[in-house]
Design an enzyme around this catalytic site. Structure first.
Site, PDB file in Angstrom:
ATOM      1  N   HIS A 140      17.777 -62.311 -26.765  1.00  0.00           N
ATOM      2  CA  HIS A 140      18.687 -62.205 -27.901  1.00  0.00           C
ATOM      3  C   HIS A 140      19.804 -61.252 -27.501  1.00  0.00           C
ATOM      4  O   HIS A 140      19.556 -60.194 -26.917  1.00  0.00           O
ATOM      5  CB  HIS A 140      17.925 -61.676 -29.119  1.00  0.00           C
ATOM      6  CG  HIS A 140      18.817 -61.126 -30.167  1.00  0.00           C
ATOM      7  ND1 HIS A 140      19.847 -61.855 -30.703  1.00  0.00           N
ATOM      8  CD2 HIS A 140      18.864 -59.898 -30.764  1.00  0.00           C
ATOM      9  CE1 HIS A 140      20.488 -61.107 -31.594  1.00  0.00           C
ATOM     10  NE2 HIS A 140      19.909 -59.930 -31.641  1.00  0.00           N
ATOM     11  N   ASN A 173      27.001 -60.040 -31.137  1.00  0.00           N
ATOM     12  CA  ASN A 173      25.631 -60.338 -31.565  1.00  0.00           C
ATOM     13  C   ASN A 173      25.707 -61.360 -32.704  1.00  0.00           C
ATOM     14  O   ASN A 173      26.200 -61.040 -33.789  1.00  0.00           O
ATOM     15  CB  ASN A 173      24.976 -59.028 -32.032  1.00  0.00           C
ATOM     16  CG  ASN A 173      23.576 -59.221 -32.603  1.00  0.00           C
ATOM     17  OD1 ASN A 173      23.149 -60.346 -32.872  1.00  0.00           O
ATOM     18  ND2 ASN A 173      22.875 -58.124 -32.807  1.00  0.00           N
ATOM     19  N   CYS A 215      17.245 -61.434 -36.151  1.00  0.00           N
ATOM     20  CA  CYS A 215      17.468 -61.679 -34.712  1.00  0.00           C
ATOM     21  C   CYS A 215      16.346 -62.479 -34.066  1.00  0.00           C
ATOM     22  O   CYS A 215      16.556 -63.154 -33.066  1.00  0.00           O
ATOM     23  CB  CYS A 215      17.655 -60.357 -33.986  1.00  0.00           C
ATOM     24  SG  CYS A 215      19.132 -59.517 -34.541  1.00  0.00           S
TER      25      CYS A 215
HETATM   26  N1  ACO Z   1      33.693 -46.796 -32.552  1.00  0.00           N
HETATM   27  C1  ACO Z   1      33.814 -45.503 -32.205  1.00  0.00           C
HETATM   28  N2  ACO Z   1      32.845 -44.600 -32.431  1.00  0.00           N
HETATM   29  C2  ACO Z   1      31.735 -45.018 -33.052  1.00  0.00           C
HETATM   30  C3  ACO Z   1      31.554 -46.352 -33.450  1.00  0.00           C
HETATM   31  C4  ACO Z   1      32.589 -47.258 -33.180  1.00  0.00           C
HETATM   32  N3  ACO Z   1      32.504 -48.555 -33.505  1.00  0.00           N
HETATM   33  N4  ACO Z   1      30.340 -46.481 -34.038  1.00  0.00           N
HETATM   34  C5  ACO Z   1      29.769 -45.266 -34.026  1.00  0.00           C
HETATM   35  N5  ACO Z   1      30.614 -44.375 -33.420  1.00  0.00           N
HETATM   36  C6  ACO Z   1      30.376 -42.940 -33.164  1.00  0.00           C
HETATM   37  C7  ACO Z   1      29.393 -42.351 -34.145  1.00  0.00           C
HETATM   38  O1  ACO Z   1      30.025 -41.916 -35.318  1.00  0.00           O
HETATM   39  C8  ACO Z   1      28.815 -41.209 -33.336  1.00  0.00           C
HETATM   40  O2  ACO Z   1      29.725 -40.144 -33.366  1.00  0.00           O
HETATM   41  P1  ACO Z   1      29.203 -38.598 -33.424  1.00  0.00           P
HETATM   42  O3  ACO Z   1      28.430 -38.424 -32.156  1.00  0.00           O
HETATM   43  O4  ACO Z   1      30.465 -37.811 -33.494  1.00  0.00           O
HETATM   44  O5  ACO Z   1      28.342 -38.519 -34.639  1.00  0.00           O
HETATM   45  C9  ACO Z   1      28.817 -41.735 -31.901  1.00  0.00           C
HETATM   46  O6  ACO Z   1      29.770 -42.819 -31.887  1.00  0.00           O
HETATM   47  C10 ACO Z   1      27.470 -42.239 -31.422  1.00  0.00           C
HETATM   48  O7  ACO Z   1      26.919 -43.106 -32.422  1.00  0.00           O
HETATM   49  P2  ACO Z   1      25.525 -43.821 -32.195  1.00  0.00           P
HETATM   50  O8  ACO Z   1      25.221 -44.650 -33.397  1.00  0.00           O
HETATM   51  O9  ACO Z   1      24.512 -42.792 -31.773  1.00  0.00           O
HETATM   52  O10 ACO Z   1      25.853 -44.761 -30.946  1.00  0.00           O
HETATM   53  P3  ACO Z   1      24.888 -45.552 -29.996  1.00  0.00           P
HETATM   54  O11 ACO Z   1      25.120 -45.147 -28.605  1.00  0.00           O
HETATM   55  O12 ACO Z   1      23.474 -45.548 -30.462  1.00  0.00           O
HETATM   56  O13 ACO Z   1      25.451 -47.049 -30.134  1.00  0.00           O
HETATM   57  C11 ACO Z   1      24.780 -49.092 -31.189  1.00  0.00           C
HETATM   58  C12 ACO Z   1      25.398 -47.696 -31.390  1.00  0.00           C
HETATM   59  C13 ACO Z   1      25.684 -49.870 -30.266  1.00  0.00           C
HETATM   60  C14 ACO Z   1      24.727 -49.771 -32.543  1.00  0.00           C
HETATM   61  C15 ACO Z   1      23.365 -48.964 -30.561  1.00  0.00           C
HETATM   62  O14 ACO Z   1      22.642 -47.966 -31.245  1.00  0.00           O
HETATM   63  C16 ACO Z   1      22.574 -50.250 -30.578  1.00  0.00           C
HETATM   64  O15 ACO Z   1      22.932 -51.219 -29.945  1.00  0.00           O
HETATM   65  N6  ACO Z   1      21.415 -50.252 -31.277  1.00  0.00           N
HETATM   66  C17 ACO Z   1      20.510 -51.430 -31.298  1.00  0.00           C
HETATM   67  C18 ACO Z   1      21.123 -52.596 -32.016  1.00  0.00           C
HETATM   68  C19 ACO Z   1      20.124 -53.740 -32.108  1.00  0.00           C
HETATM   69  O16 ACO Z   1      19.429 -54.059 -31.164  1.00  0.00           O
HETATM   70  N7  ACO Z   1      20.002 -54.338 -33.279  1.00  0.00           N
HETATM   71  C20 ACO Z   1      18.996 -55.365 -33.474  1.00  0.00           C
HETATM   72  C21 ACO Z   1      19.584 -56.658 -33.705  1.00  0.00           C
HETATM   73  S1  ACO Z   1      20.615 -56.726 -35.130  1.00  0.00           S
HETATM   74  C22 ACO Z   1      19.660 -57.510 -36.346  1.00  0.00           C
HETATM   75  O17 ACO Z   1      18.482 -57.656 -36.274  1.00  0.00           O
HETATM   76  C23 ACO Z   1      20.382 -57.930 -37.580  1.00  0.00           C
END
Ligand code: ACO
Length: 365
Positions: A292, A322, A130
Site C-alpha cells: 500500500h 496515498n 488502506c
Molecule cells: N509541511 C510542512 N511542515 C509540516 C507538514 C507539512 N505538510 N506537516 C507537518 N509539518 C510539520 C509539523 O508541524 C511538525 O513541526 P514541529 O516539529 O515544529 O512541531 C513537523 O513538520 C514534523 O511533523 P510530524 O507529523 O512529526 O512529521 P513526520 O515526519 O511524522 O511525517 C507523516 C508526517 C508524513 C504523516 C508521517 O508521520 C507518516 O507517513 N505517517 C504514517 C502515515 C500512514 O502510514 N498512514 C496510514 C495510511 S492512511 C489511512 O489508513 C487512511
C-alpha cells in the site's frame, strides 16, 4: 464430465476447491495533476518537506463535480472487465472498498451495479481504509473458492480531495492523499500453482481514534470520555453534526502520523512474513512486492527489512500520493502494464492503515 454451475452451488458439490486468479486489472486516475508547489497556495508547506518525509511529488485530484468515487471505480472496472475477457453482464458479484463513498449510505457497490447496467447481483461495500482492497480481495477469493461465483468485480476507489482540510491546520494529512481507482476481476482456476495462494487479515481497534474521521458519526463523542451530564442540550441534539464539529475540523481526517508510522513499519514486514511462512517461502522468493502506497519511507523500510532489491518492490506514491483503498490495485495495474509482472511470478501485496487494520495476499501470477 461434470457440468460446472458455479452460481449458488454449495461448496461441497465438488471434491476439489477452485483457486481464484486475477483475470483482468484496470486503473483510472483523474487528469488533474496537483504538485506540491500547488498545495502551497492553500497551506504553509513546501515541496522539500513533502518529498523528504513522504516521497510524494504530485497527486491527482478528481473534478469537483461529475467525477466521484463511483465514477472513477466504474472507469477502472470497465478496463478490468474487458481485460478479463468478460462483460459487465457476466459479473456475479461486486465488492467495493472505499473510505470516501459518494453517500454516507447506500454504498458505492450498488452505484456501480446501476452504472454498468448489471444484473441484480449482490454488491458489498468494504470499509477497511488502506487495507480495504485486500479485505475486499479476500472476501471475493472465498466466494470463488467455494464455487459460489465465477466472475467477481473488486474495486478500490477514493475521492479524498473532496474531504481534506486544505488549510495549514490539516497539512500533516492533506499533503499525503490523492484520488484514483483500481479494479480487478477474479475468476476461478483449477491450476494448482496459479492464483491467490492465501490472504491474511488483521485488526487492532485499540488505536481506532489515532487515524480517523470522527464526524459525522453515531459515537456521541463517547471517545472524549466526557460524561453525558457535561454536555448541554444543544450539544446533545447536534451530536451527529454541528457547527462546532465543523469549526474544530472533525469532518476532516485526523492522524497521529508518527504513531501510525511506528506501527506500520512493524506490521508490514510481519504480515508479509506470515504469508510467506504459510507456504514455506522466503523473502527472496518474492518477484514483486506491491505495498500500500502510504509513504515512500515506509516502503523503503520494508524493502530493507526484508532484504529485497529495489527492483523487487513497486512504488508509485511519487506520482499519485496515498490513494488508500485504490493504491494497491493502481500500483498492481501499473506494474503489470509495465511488464514488471510475468506469468508464474510470486507477487505479494501488503497494507496497513486506519483501524488499525493490516493485511497481505500472496499471488502466483
Ligand atoms: N509541511 C510542512 N511542515 C509540516 C507538514 C507539512 N505538510 N506537516 C507537518 N509539518 C510539520 C509539523 O508541524 C511538525 O513541526 P514541529 O516539529 O515544529 O512541531 C513537523 O513538520 C514534523 O511533523 P510530524 O507529523 O512529526 O512529521 P513526520 O515526519 O511524522 O511525517 C507523516 C508526517 C508524513 C504523516 C508521517 O508521520 C507518516 O507517513 N505517517 C504514517 C502515515 C500512514 O502510514 N498512514 C496510514 C495510511 S492512511 C489511512 O489508513 C487512511
Amino acid at each position: 464430465m461434470v457440468e460446472r454451475s458455479f452460481v449458488n452451488c454449495p461448496f461441497n458439490q465438488y471434491s476439489f476447491m477452485f483457486h481464484s486468479k486475477i483475470a483482468g486489472i484496470g486503473k483510472y486516475v483523474p487528469k488533474n495533476v496537483v504538485t506540491n508547489h500547488d498545495l502551497q497556495k492553500y497551506m504553509d508547506t513546501n515541496d522539500e518537506w513533502i518529498q523528504e518525509r513522504t516521497g510524494i511529488q504530485q497527486r491527482r485530484f478528481a473534478d469537483r463535480v461529475g467525477e466521484t468515487t463511483t465514477t472513477m471505480g466504474v472507469e477502472a472496472a470497465k478496463i478490468a472487465i474487458e481485460r478479463a475477457g468478460t462483460t459487465a453482464a457476466e459479473i456475479d458479484f461486486i465488492v467495493f472498498a472505499t473510505l470516501s463513498p459518494d453517500y454516507y449510505f447506500p454504498g458505492c457497490g450498488v452505484l456501480v451495479q446501476r452504472a454498468l447496467k448489471m444484473k441484480e447481483i449482490g454488491a458489498l461495500d468494504v470499509r477497511n481504509q488502506c487495507s480495504g482492497f485486500l479485505y475486499a480481495l479476500s472476501v471475493a477469493d472465498q466466494f470463488i473458492k467455494t464455487g459460489m461465483y465465477r466472475n467477481i468485480l473488486v474495486i478500490g476507489s477514493e475521492k479524498h480531495s473532496f474531504g481534506l482540510d486544505m488549510s495549514t491546520r490539516g497539512r500533516n494529512i492533506s499533503v499525503i492523499f490523492g484520488d484514483g481507482a483500481g479494479a480487478v476481476v477474479l475468476q476461478p482456476t483449477i491450476e494448482e500453482e496459479q492464483g491467490i495462494l492465501s490472504t491474511h487479515l488483521h485488526s487492532d481497534g485499540n488505536h481506532a481514534e489515532i487515524l480517523a474521521m470522527y464526524n459525522p458519526g453515531t459515537h456521541g463523542n463517547h471517545w472524549t470520555e466526557k460524561k453525558l451530564a457535561d454536555f448541554n442540550e444543544a450539544e446533545i441534539s447536534d451530536m451527529f453534526m454541528s457547527h462546532s464539529m465543523i469549526e474544530k475540523g472533525q469532518n476532516f481526517p485526523y492522524m497521529d502520523g508518527p504513531a501510525v508510522f511506528k506501527t506500520a513499519v512493524v506490521k508490514f514486514p510481519e504480515v508479509v512474513m506470515e504469508a510467506l511462512n504459510q507456504h514455506g517461502l522466503k523473502p527472496s522468493d518474492i518477484d514483486l512486492l506491491v505495498p500500500h502506497q502510504a509513504n515512500l519511507r515506509i516502503s523503503q523500510f520494508i524493502q530493507q527489512h526484508l532484504g529485497l532489491g529495489k527492483e523487487k518492490i513497486y512504488n508509485n506514491i511519487q506520482k499519485y500520493g496515498n490513494t488508500t483503498a485504490a493504491s494497491i490495485p493502481i500500483a498492481l495495474c501499473e506494474a503489470w502494464e509495465e511488464n514488471r509482472i510475468k506469468k508464474g511470478d510470486l507477487v505479494c501485496l501488503a497494507a496497513f492503515g486506519s483501524g488499525f487494520t493490516w493485511a497481505s495476499a500472496l499471488i502466483r501470477w
